[in-house]
Design an enzyme around this catalytic site. Structure first.
Site: not given
Ligand SMILES: NC(=O)c1ccc[n+]([C@@H]2O[C@H](COP(=O)([O-])OP(=O)(O)OC[C@H]3O[C@@H](n4cnc5c(N)ncnc54)[C@H](O)[C@@H]3O)[C@@H](O)[C@H]2O)c1
Ligand SMILES: Cc1c(CN(C)C(=O)CCc2cnc3c(c2)CCC(=O)N3)oc2ccccc12
Length: 265
Positions: A22, A42, A66, A94, A157, A164, A196
């Site tokens: 994102i 990271q 990190d 993050i 979740y 969150k 991811l």
């Molecule tokens: N994908 C979804 O469905 C979704 C929906 C709503 C919100 N989000 C939120 O969007 C944000 C980005 O997630 P994404 O879906 O793009 O996945 P993503 O895996 O591409 O990004 C997650 C990032 O968090 C970083 N991260 C995790 N632990 C860390 C640490 N200790 N120090 C520094 N960086 C760290 C990872 O390196 C990665 O770049 C997150 O906050 C996630 O909760 C995701």
């Molecule tokens: C949507 C949705 C997401 C995407 N989202 C909103 C998120 O915020 C992702 C959060 C997340 C945080 N920590 C980890 C992972 C995802 C998977 C890999 C890992 O090892 N650790 O994650 C879910 C987990 C359970 C149910 C729904 C969801």
């Protein structure tokens, strides 16, 4: 582009892991509107993924960050201070919880994982705001990413929902503290996107399908759509807005019941 919405603005984007992140969607949108961006990564594994993306966006790579290690947060903000002197925006994208506890019951959450999830997924925004405040000498805009699981129970979740909810509350407290410096703090609550952080989650395909059938727009959202909404919060268009949680989720959050016309999945 010369006349972009973000022309003359410089910002730090934390949370790019690859081109499905994102944060990457947000970085692309900012660049397309004339912003100069700086990325962190990271660990070395992601360095190789982020460097070419930064090059493609004409961005700076600030180095490894990190958020569990405050010295690495200081390091990346020291680099951007040395390069640019000041910044106008920060994107925090993050989150992390132990995958084993993103399954099963929330009630079984361990104290270790609770603390670690809160530190990485919630407190890290406050830690980053402490550093950003010093560089936002002409005011600025900070955004973070949250999810509907903060507001209502979502299957699996678990501790991330609690983290969150805390993140969204911290947006309000940071907004209150930083408003007098004209630093705004807002959150985008994105619908489910296959990134991811979403992979490896059981039933994720089910969650995406459920959104397609039941969200008012009858589809899931993309990182480009989140990026475009982020432009509103990172640009002067939202200069009167702070402490807000804004849904970019095809309207899913307004739905109270399954669409009876939706096929069973
Ligand atoms: N994908 C979804 O469905 C979704 C929906 C709503 C919100 N989000 C939120 O969007 C944000 C980005 O997630 P994404 O879906 O793009 O996945 P993503 O895996 O591409 O990004 C997650 C990032 O968090 C970083 N991260 C995790 N632990 C860390 C640490 N200790 N120090 C520094 N960086 C760290 C990872 O390196 C990665 O770049 C997150 O906050 C996630 O909760 C995701
Ligand atoms: C949507 C949705 C997401 C995407 N989202 C909103 C998120 O915020 C992702 C959060 C997340 C945080 N920590 C980890 C992972 C995802 C998977 C890999 C890992 O090892 N650790 O994650 C879910 C987990 C359970 C149910 C729904 C969801």
């Amino acid at each position: 582009t010369a006349s972009g919405l973000m022309q003359g603005k410089r910002g730090v984007i934390l949370g790019v892991a690859n081109n499905r992140s994102i944060a990457y969607g947000i970085a692309k949108a900012c660049r397309a509107q004339g912003a100069e961006i700086a990325l962190t990564y990271q660990g070395d594994a992601l360095k190789k993924r982020v460097e070419p993306l930064a090059a493609e966006l004409g961005g700076l790579v600030l180095g490894h960050c990190d958020v569990t290690d405050g010295a690495t947060i200081d390091a990346v903000f020291d680099v951007v201070k040395e390069k640019w002197g000041k910044i106008d925006f920060v994107v925090h994208a993050i989150a992390f919880a132990d995958k084993d506890e993103l399954d099963g019951r929330y009630v079984d959450t361990s104290p270790e994982n609770f603390s670690k999830s809160m530190l990485i997924s919630c407190y890290s925004l406050t830690a980053i705001a402490q550093r950003a405040e010093k560089l936002m000498t002409d005011g600025g805009s900070i955004i973070t990413l949250t999810y509907y699981g903060a507001e209502k129970w979502m299957p699996h979740y678990n501790v991330m929902g609690v983290a969150k909810a805390a993140l969204e509350a911290s947006v309000r407290y940071l907004a209150a503290d930083l408003g007098e410096k004209n630093i705004r703090v807002n959150a985008i609550s994105a619908g489910p996107i296959k990134t991811l952080a979403a992979s490896g989650i059981g039933d994720f395909r089910y969650i995406l399908k459920w959104n397609e059938y039941n969200a008012p727009l009858r589809r899931t959202v993309t990182i480009e759509e989140v990026g475009d909404s982020a432009l509103y919060f990172l640009s002067d268009l939202s200069r009167g807005v702070t402490g807000e949680v804004h849904h970019v989720d095809s309207g899913y959050h307004v739905v109270g019941m399954k669409n009876p016309d939706a096929p069973d999945i």
